[in-house]
Design a protein around this motif. Sequence first.
Motif: not given
Length: 66
Positions: A20-34, A53-63
Amino acid sequence: MRLTINGELHENIQAATLRELLEELGIISGRVAVEVNMQVIKRTDFESFGLHDGDAIEIVNFVGGG
């Protein structure tokens, strides 16, 4: 909910799960590592992985490139 995403504080996040977070941010889940709180999350777990609440999340896009 307040989350730190890629080092930046985001407030009023409505997502309950990682998918849901990836959708809310408009990120395609198949192209990221989280990573959540320094733990890499498998793509197959995005749907069920709950956020808190308070989680720290790193999202990395594959290029691709050559």
